[in-house]
Design a protein around this motif. Structure first.
Motif, PDB file in Angstrom:
ATOM      1  N   GLY A  11      45.458  36.575  36.264  1.00 47.67           N
ATOM      2  CA  GLY A  11      44.194  36.884  35.604  1.00 47.67           C
ATOM      3  C   GLY A  11      43.600  35.771  34.777  1.00 47.67           C
TER       4      GLY A  11
ATOM      5  N   ASN B  26      43.084  43.550  44.175  1.00 50.03           N
ATOM      6  CA  ASN B  26      43.336  42.902  42.888  1.00 50.03           C
ATOM      7  C   ASN B  26      44.764  42.405  42.752  1.00 50.03           C
TER       8      ASN B  26
ATOM      9  N   LYS C 133      49.782  40.215  32.472  1.00 53.79           N
ATOM     10  CA  LYS C 133      48.523  39.851  33.112  1.00 53.79           C
ATOM     11  C   LYS C 133      47.443  39.737  32.033  1.00 53.79           C
TER      12      LYS C 133
ATOM     13  N   THR D 292      47.460  39.293  42.805  1.00 53.57           N
ATOM     14  CA  THR D 292      47.437  37.865  42.542  1.00 53.57           C
ATOM     15  C   THR D 292      47.671  37.107  43.835  1.00 53.57           C
TER      16      THR D 292
ATOM     17  N   SER E  26      38.639  42.589  30.789  1.00 51.24           N
ATOM     18  CA  SER E  26      38.317  41.963  32.061  1.00 51.24           C
ATOM     19  C   SER E  26      39.215  42.558  33.133  1.00 51.24           C
TER      20      SER E  26
ATOM     21  N   ILE F 223      38.685  35.127  42.592  1.00 54.71           N
ATOM     22  CA  ILE F 223      38.707  36.428  41.924  1.00 54.71           C
ATOM     23  C   ILE F 223      38.138  37.501  42.846  1.00 54.71           C
TER      24      ILE F 223
ATOM     25  N   LEU G  88      39.321  41.864  36.350  1.00 56.31           N
ATOM     26  CA  LEU G  88      39.764  40.985  37.429  1.00 56.31           C
ATOM     27  C   LEU G  88      40.177  39.587  36.981  1.00 56.31           C
ATOM     28  N   GLY G  89      39.571  39.055  35.929  1.00 56.42           N
ATOM     29  CA  GLY G  89      39.964  37.702  35.536  1.00 56.42           C
ATOM     30  C   GLY G  89      39.165  37.170  34.367  1.00 56.42           C
TER      31      GLY G  89
ATOM     32  N   SER H 246      44.162  40.478  30.633  1.00 50.18           N
ATOM     33  CA  SER H 246      43.255  41.596  30.902  1.00 50.18           C
ATOM     34  C   SER H 246      41.997  41.571  30.045  1.00 50.18           C
TER      35      SER H 246
END
Length: 589
Positions: A540, A585, A260, A587, A277, A577, A279-280, A262
């Motif tokens: 992400g 959180n 992911k 996907t 980050s 997001i 969340l995205g 991050s």
């Protein structure tokens, strides 16, 4: 050990010696799409950071016309215009030739009107409909003769303080006389020489001159227009929300944890830093047109960064390359948003030639002295025609040449030239002669100066002069549709886009196969998520604007078909997001 696992190990090792900071969302780039997504994310209660490589914000967006192509928009409907989702869908399907997935087209057509409605209701962004600006392909099903392009309103930058002078990118080429703000609607009225155009110009000049407090400080207009207006209004909306913007922050790579994304790695004030980050990460950093190696790898030959109308040294494809290293899929890598350009001495980037190609009395020829395209065609198709003709003629249309006479020179602009009635040859910089433009008393001597076929040019001019009398371009149909005529001179009959090339002295200007950005990039889905080689989202990671493969495919449906999708998919990414956070959180596919 695999390459990806080695990369991951290296990143983990770096973390111990690199400064770190934490945000919910990190956005790379500071153009219109980046700023729009930051505003929407912040309004969801997310902590947001925008990082920008250069010392100025706004990217290519600030140097553009600022228009956005939004089918079925509220402004057009409010003026009695008729549009619909189905009409726009039919048009996009036809123009993209079924090369773009229907979910992505659907996402754009449904969310674009919502995006601009949201920004106008919740930020300082303001638009008006350009009712007369037609879609670029009027022959296709679903096309409209106007109403889908929105034009930024003038924005008073007084509220921004000194920041606007020091940090907002600006381009003299988008301003009247290089310094006066005007809308695209104003520009059209003046260029098409519609009734009242002289009064309009006088009013704009007086407004500028009489702003005494601003004139005491700077020659820069206090009012921002076009792309600068859009970026200024978005930036002030960020300031209203206390969204941090880090300038001079160079993105170098993404951070991956458990497959992911991050965070990102940057270099700031000479030091490497990791920005986490939760969340995205949203890539909104532009294309790769300023990277000569990538141009040579992906784009048609010949290709040169000096032909691009985008800011030099930026848009080098760092996000694209990082995405590819992470296993991202790409698309349309062999295309740009083509536009013919001219290189003006002492300017740091090329200038696009847009509306001028529709003005009557100028033609474009190749090295054989022959026309090869409808000069008034959309600039994407014009650039493509340059490459096609170059291949067909063995290299004779790169460069090409725009040819015009004294009548054209007196009445119309061309590139950096204002009409001679405003800026006569005696007021042009001396260094421009025989570098930017060439001049001769007859066509034969002009052809010899620029080393093209004199006989071919003579035959071409004789033929276009005949077309000027009949009003019918028998070769390429110039002036034969509503798009061509948009910038034609309404006072010229029978065809507003064709006039004789007959009165000396004659002029030539060299034009290149330039661009306003690359078209291809990281392939995304309808949520703006970057897809992997297996067509699954890379958790992400989002991409919008020119670092993503365009939702418009290889087409250019209408004015604002670059910024419209950038802002719309920025809006979509931020909402996606936020929805992911609401769902723990996870996907969302």
């Amino acid at each position: 050990m695999t390459f990806s696992s080695l990369n991951k190990q290296i990143r983990e090792t770096k973390k111990s010696s690199i400064n770190q900071s934490n945000y919910d969302v990190v956005i790379v780039g500071s153009g219109a799409g980046a700023m729009a997504s930051s505003i929407v994310a912040a309004d969801h209660g997310l902590s947001v950071l925008v990082v920008e490589k250069s010392a100025h914000y706004g990217g290519t967006s600030a140097l553009s016309g600022g228009g956005i192509w939004i089918p079925n928009n509220d402004h057009f409907k409010a003026k009695g215009g008729e549009d619909s989702y189905q009409l726009a869908f039919d048009y996009l399907k036809a123009s993209t030739e079924n090369t773009v997935s229907e979910p992505r087209l659907h996402a754009y057509l449904t969310q674009a009107p919502e995006m601009i409605r949201y920004l106008e209701n919740n930020s300082r962004v303001r638009y008006a409909v350009a009712e007369k600006y037609p879609d670029y392909y009027p022959h296709l099903e679903g096309a409209l003769p106007g109403g889908r392009t929105l034009d930024p309103e003038i924005f008073d930058t007084k509220c921004m303080g000194s920041e606007v002078d020091n940090q907002l990118k600006a381009s003299a080429s988008t301003l009247l006389m290089g310094k006066i703000a005007w809308t695209a609607r104003d520009a059209h009225k003046a260029m098409a020489r519609e009734r009242g155009w002289r009064f309009l110009l006088l009013k704009l000049m007086l407004r500028y001159k009489l702003d005494f407090s601003q004139r005491r400080k700077t020659k820069r207009d206090r009012r921002a227009a076009l792309g600068s207006s859009l970026v200024a209004s978005l930036r002030q909306s960020m300031t209203d929300r206390n969204i941090p913007l880090w300038l001079n922050t160079d993105f170098t790579d993404i951070v991956l944890n458990n497959e992911k994304v991050s965070g990102i790695e940057v270099v700031r004030e000479g030091e490497k830093q990791i920005i986490n980050s939760a969340l995205g990460v949203i890539f909104a950093s532009g294309g790769f047109e300023q990277n000569q190696k990538l141009r040579e790898k992906y784009l048609p030959e010949p290709s040169n960064v000096k032909w691009s109308a985008t800011p030099p040294g930026h848009n080098t494809g760092a996000a694209l390359e990082a995405g590819i290293r992470a296993g991202a899929k790409t698309d349309i890598m062999d295309w740009c948003w083509w536009s013919p350009t001219v290189n003006v001495p002492k300017e740091d980037k090329a200038r696009g030639i847009f509306a001028e190609r529709a003005f009557p009395g100028a033609i474009v020829v190749d090295g054989l002295g022959k026309r090869f395209v409808n000069e008034a065609a959309p600039y994407l198709e014009f650039g493509d025609a340059m490459y096609r003709n170059n291949a067909a003629t063995g290299g004779k249309s790169l460069p090409a040449w725009v040819i015009f006479d004294a009548n054209f020179r007196f009445n119309y602009a061309m590139g950096p030239f204002m009409p001679a009635q405003i800026q006569p040859d005696s007021r042009l910089p001396k260094g421009w002669l025989n570098t930017l433009y060439w001049k001769a008393e007859n066509l034969n001597d002009l052809a010899k100066q620029i080393q093209i076929d004199p006989e071919g040019l003579s035959q071409t001019v004789e033929r276009i002069n005949r077309f000027a009398k009949t009003g019918v371009d028998e070769d390429f149909g110039r002036g034969g549709n509503v798009f061509d005529r948009y910038y034609g001179d309404t006072n010229v009959k029978p065809n507003p886009c064709i006039a004789p090339v007959a009165k000396g002295p004659f002029y030539a200007m060299r034009i290149e196969a330039g661009d306003i950005g690359t078209k291809g990039g990281l392939l995304t889905n309808e949520h703006a998520q970057v897809l992997s080689d297996t067509n699954t989202p890379i958790a992400g990671l989002y991409a919008i604007g020119n670092c993503s493969a365009s939702v418009m495919g290889r087409s250019y449906p209408g004015a604002g078909a670059t910024l419209g999708p950038a802002m719309t998919f920025g809006y979509i990414a931020a909402n996606h997001i936020a929805k992911g956070r609401a769902n723990g959180n996870q996907t969302i596919l």
